[in-house]
Design a protein around this motif. Structure first.
Motif, PDB file in Angstrom:
ATOM      1  N   VAL A  35     -22.049 -14.012   0.593  1.00 18.73           N
ATOM      2  CA  VAL A  35     -22.841 -13.201   1.509  1.00 18.73           C
ATOM      3  C   VAL A  35     -22.467 -11.726   1.364  1.00 18.73           C
ATOM      4  CG1 VAL A  35     -23.366 -12.784   3.931  1.00 18.73           C
ATOM      5  CG2 VAL A  35     -23.095 -15.106   3.102  1.00 18.73           C
ATOM      6  N   SER A  36     -21.178 -11.458   1.250  1.00 15.96           N
ATOM      7  CA  SER A  36     -20.749 -10.071   1.108  1.00 15.96           C
ATOM      8  C   SER A  36     -19.478 -10.029   0.275  1.00 15.96           C
ATOM      9  CB  SER A  36     -20.492  -9.441   2.469  1.00 15.96           C
ATOM     10  OG  SER A  36     -19.324 -10.007   3.036  1.00 15.96           O
ATOM     11  N   ASP A  37     -19.131  -8.838  -0.133  1.00 15.92           N
ATOM     12  CA  ASP A  37     -17.899  -8.652  -0.885  1.00 15.92           C
ATOM     13  C   ASP A  37     -16.817  -8.054  -0.002  1.00 15.92           C
ATOM     14  OD1 ASP A  37     -18.968  -9.648  -3.221  1.00 15.92           O
ATOM     15  OD2 ASP A  37     -19.730  -7.702  -3.863  1.00 15.92           O
ATOM     16  N   ALA A  38     -16.832  -8.418   1.263  1.00  9.80           N
ATOM     17  CA  ALA A  38     -15.845  -7.895   2.195  1.00  9.80           C
ATOM     18  C   ALA A  38     -14.460  -8.426   1.829  1.00  9.80           C
ATOM     19  CB  ALA A  38     -16.204  -8.326   3.616  1.00  9.80           C
ATOM     20  N   PRO A  39     -13.429  -7.634   2.066  1.00 10.93           N
ATOM     21  CA  PRO A  39     -12.079  -8.108   1.743  1.00 10.93           C
ATOM     22  C   PRO A  39     -11.708  -9.286   2.636  1.00 10.93           C
ATOM     23  CG  PRO A  39     -11.984  -6.031   2.923  1.00 10.93           C
ATOM     24  CD  PRO A  39     -13.423  -6.285   2.621  1.00 10.93           C
ATOM     25  N   THR A  40     -10.999 -10.213   2.078  1.00 11.37           N
ATOM     26  CA  THR A  40     -10.593 -11.392   2.847  1.00 11.37           C
ATOM     27  C   THR A  40      -9.237 -11.138   3.493  1.00 11.37           C
ATOM     28  OG1 THR A  40      -9.611 -12.349   0.872  1.00 11.37           O
ATOM     29  CG2 THR A  40     -11.874 -12.984   1.391  1.00 11.37           C
ATOM     30  N   TYR A  41      -8.961 -11.863   4.523  1.00 13.01           N
ATOM     31  CA  TYR A  41      -7.717 -11.735   5.274  1.00 13.01           C
ATOM     32  C   TYR A  41      -6.569 -12.261   4.430  1.00 13.01           C
ATOM     33  CZ  TYR A  41      -4.188 -12.676   8.815  1.00 13.01           C
ATOM     34  OH  TYR A  41      -3.031 -12.727   9.525  1.00 13.01           O
ATOM     35  N   SER A  42      -5.521 -11.484   4.299  1.00  9.34           N
ATOM     36  CA  SER A  42      -4.331 -11.944   3.585  1.00  9.34           C
ATOM     37  C   SER A  42      -3.123 -11.776   4.504  1.00  9.34           C
ATOM     38  CB  SER A  42      -4.142 -11.169   2.287  1.00  9.34           C
ATOM     39  OG  SER A  42      -4.016  -9.803   2.568  1.00  9.34           O
ATOM     40  N   PRO A  43      -2.595 -12.874   5.020  1.00  9.03           N
ATOM     41  CA  PRO A  43      -1.486 -12.775   5.975  1.00  9.03           C
ATOM     42  C   PRO A  43      -0.217 -12.209   5.348  1.00  9.03           C
ATOM     43  CG  PRO A  43      -1.927 -15.059   5.431  1.00  9.03           C
ATOM     44  CD  PRO A  43      -3.013 -14.240   4.802  1.00  9.03           C
ATOM     45  N   GLU A  44      -0.063 -12.290   4.016  1.00  9.01           N
ATOM     46  CA  GLU A  44       1.138 -11.760   3.379  1.00  9.01           C
ATOM     47  C   GLU A  44       1.219 -10.254   3.589  1.00  9.01           C
ATOM     48  OE1 GLU A  44      -1.191 -13.444   1.528  1.00  9.01           O
ATOM     49  OE2 GLU A  44      -0.248 -15.408   1.546  1.00  9.01           O
ATOM     50  N   ALA A  45       0.104  -9.557   3.487  1.00 10.69           N
ATOM     51  CA  ALA A  45       0.090  -8.109   3.662  1.00 10.69           C
ATOM     52  C   ALA A  45       0.470  -7.739   5.089  1.00 10.69           C
ATOM     53  CB  ALA A  45      -1.282  -7.557   3.312  1.00 10.69           C
ATOM     54  N   VAL A  46       0.038  -8.511   6.046  1.00 11.81           N
ATOM     55  CA  VAL A  46       0.360  -8.224   7.443  1.00 11.81           C
ATOM     56  C   VAL A  46       1.847  -8.436   7.679  1.00 11.81           C
ATOM     57  CG1 VAL A  46      -0.032  -8.956   9.822  1.00 11.81           C
ATOM     58  CG2 VAL A  46      -1.945  -8.772   8.244  1.00 11.81           C
ATOM     59  N   GLY A  47       2.403  -9.486   7.103  1.00 11.65           N
ATOM     60  CA  GLY A  47       3.835  -9.769   7.280  1.00 11.65           C
ATOM     61  C   GLY A  47       4.697  -8.676   6.700  1.00 11.65           C
ATOM     62  N   ALA A  48       4.344  -8.178   5.520  1.00 16.92           N
ATOM     63  CA  ALA A  48       5.121  -7.100   4.899  1.00 16.92           C
ATOM     64  C   ALA A  48       5.016  -5.831   5.732  1.00 16.92           C
ATOM     65  CB  ALA A  48       4.619  -6.863   3.483  1.00 16.92           C
ATOM     66  N   GLY A  49       3.842  -5.540   6.253  1.00 20.18           N
ATOM     67  CA  GLY A  49       3.676  -4.361   7.088  1.00 20.18           C
ATOM     68  C   GLY A  49       4.490  -4.443   8.365  1.00 20.18           C
ATOM     69  N   LEU A  50       4.522  -5.628   8.971  1.00 22.30           N
ATOM     70  CA  LEU A  50       5.315  -5.797  10.192  1.00 22.30           C
ATOM     71  C   LEU A  50       6.801  -5.677   9.901  1.00 22.30           C
ATOM     72  CD1 LEU A  50       3.437  -8.684  12.021  1.00 22.30           C
ATOM     73  CD2 LEU A  50       3.532  -6.275  12.651  1.00 22.30           C
ATOM     74  N   LEU A  51       7.241  -6.158   8.753  1.00 19.48           N
ATOM     75  CA  LEU A  51       8.649  -6.056   8.382  1.00 19.48           C
ATOM     76  C   LEU A  51       9.050  -4.594   8.216  1.00 19.48           C
ATOM     77  CD1 LEU A  51      11.261  -7.489   7.602  1.00 19.48           C
ATOM     78  CD2 LEU A  51      10.437  -7.522   5.256  1.00 19.48           C
ATOM     79  N   VAL A  52       8.235  -3.811   7.513  1.00 16.51           N
ATOM     80  CA  VAL A  52       8.525  -2.393   7.324  1.00 16.51           C
ATOM     81  C   VAL A  52       8.502  -1.669   8.664  1.00 16.51           C
ATOM     82  CG1 VAL A  52       7.641  -0.257   6.306  1.00 16.51           C
ATOM     83  CG2 VAL A  52       7.733  -2.349   4.943  1.00 16.51           C
ATOM     84  N   LEU A  53       7.538  -1.970   9.501  1.00 15.61           N
ATOM     85  CA  LEU A  53       7.460  -1.342  10.817  1.00 15.61           C
ATOM     86  C   LEU A  53       8.689  -1.688  11.656  1.00 15.61           C
ATOM     87  CD1 LEU A  53       5.713   0.339  12.756  1.00 15.61           C
ATOM     88  CD2 LEU A  53       4.727  -1.812  13.550  1.00 15.61           C
ATOM     89  N   GLY A  54       9.128  -2.922  11.592  1.00 15.37           N
ATOM     90  CA  GLY A  54      10.318  -3.326  12.331  1.00 15.37           C
ATOM     91  C   GLY A  54      11.558  -2.618  11.840  1.00 15.37           C
ATOM     92  N   LEU A  55      11.669  -2.434  10.521  1.00 15.73           N
ATOM     93  CA  LEU A  55      12.828  -1.717   9.992  1.00 15.73           C
ATOM     94  C   LEU A  55      12.812  -0.251  10.399  1.00 15.73           C
ATOM     95  CD1 LEU A  55      13.043  -3.255   6.416  1.00 15.73           C
ATOM     96  CD2 LEU A  55      14.651  -3.571   8.290  1.00 15.73           C
ATOM     97  N   LEU A  56      11.639   0.350  10.438  1.00  9.80           N
ATOM     98  CA  LEU A  56      11.550   1.749  10.825  1.00  9.80           C
ATOM     99  C   LEU A  56      11.849   1.959  12.309  1.00  9.80           C
ATOM    100  CD1 LEU A  56       8.399   2.865   8.814  1.00  9.80           C
ATOM    101  CD2 LEU A  56      10.783   3.487   8.366  1.00  9.80           C
ATOM    102  N   LEU A  57      11.482   1.010  13.134  1.00 11.70           N
ATOM    103  CA  LEU A  57      11.666   1.151  14.576  1.00 11.70           C
ATOM    104  C   LEU A  57      12.996   0.601  15.082  1.00 11.70           C
ATOM    105  CD1 LEU A  57       8.084   0.269  15.831  1.00 11.70           C
ATOM    106  CD2 LEU A  57       9.116   2.527  15.585  1.00 11.70           C
ATOM    107  N   SER A  58      13.751  -0.068  14.226  1.00 13.95           N
ATOM    108  CA  SER A  58      15.003  -0.671  14.679  1.00 13.95           C
ATOM    109  C   SER A  58      16.039   0.412  14.962  1.00 13.95           C
ATOM    110  CB  SER A  58      15.533  -1.644  13.629  1.00 13.95           C
ATOM    111  OG  SER A  58      15.846  -0.939  12.444  1.00 13.95           O
ATOM    112  N   PRO A  59      16.887   0.169  15.952  1.00 13.51           N
ATOM    113  CA  PRO A  59      17.895   1.183  16.286  1.00 13.51           C
ATOM    114  C   PRO A  59      18.962   1.262  15.195  1.00 13.51           C
ATOM    115  CG  PRO A  59      18.213  -0.755  17.625  1.00 13.51           C
ATOM    116  CD  PRO A  59      16.961  -0.965  16.839  1.00 13.51           C
ATOM    117  N   LYS A  60      19.542   2.446  15.057  1.00 14.40           N
ATOM    118  CA  LYS A  60      20.593   2.631  14.059  1.00 14.40           C
ATOM    119  C   LYS A  60      21.872   1.989  14.580  1.00 14.40           C
ATOM    120  CE  LYS A  60      18.638   6.851  12.232  1.00 14.40           C
ATOM    121  NZ  LYS A  60      18.821   8.266  11.956  1.00 14.40           N
ATOM    122  N   PRO A  61      22.732   1.517  13.677  1.00 14.85           N
ATOM    123  CA  PRO A  61      23.992   0.927  14.144  1.00 14.85           C
ATOM    124  C   PRO A  61      24.871   2.011  14.778  1.00 14.85           C
ATOM    125  CG  PRO A  61      23.938   1.033  11.747  1.00 14.85           C
ATOM    126  CD  PRO A  61      22.598   1.438  12.238  1.00 14.85           C
TER     127      PRO A  61
END
Length: 69
Positions: A35-61
């Motif tokens: 029907v269309s050439d819309a991009p399909t959902y890829s959960p791997e990309a979301v997981g990697a983005g959340l991991l990077v976001l979590g590392l950036l927002l985590s408090p420093k030791p």
């Protein structure tokens, strides 16, 4: 509610001709059209983005305290 309406009885069914049966079989075997050439959902990309976001927002030791004399 759907039960309050009366349904009429269907006429007795007839059997399909061989041409109709062949047409139906060919429709059932065909692949679906794209029907269309819309991009399909890829959960791997979301997981990697959340991991990077979590590392950036985590408090420093905590830093080690200097020994007092």
């Amino acid at each position: 509610m759907l039960t309050q309406f009366r349904t009429e009885t269907a006429p007795p069914s007839r059997t399909a001709t061989s041409t109709e049966a062949a047409a139906l079989a060919s429709l059932m075997v065909e692949d679906e059209a794209a029907v269309s050439d819309a991009p399909t959902y890829s959960p791997e990309a979301v997981g990697a983005g959340l991991l990077v976001l979590g590392l950036l927002l985590s408090p420093k030791p905590p830093k080690e305290a200097k020994p007092t004399r």
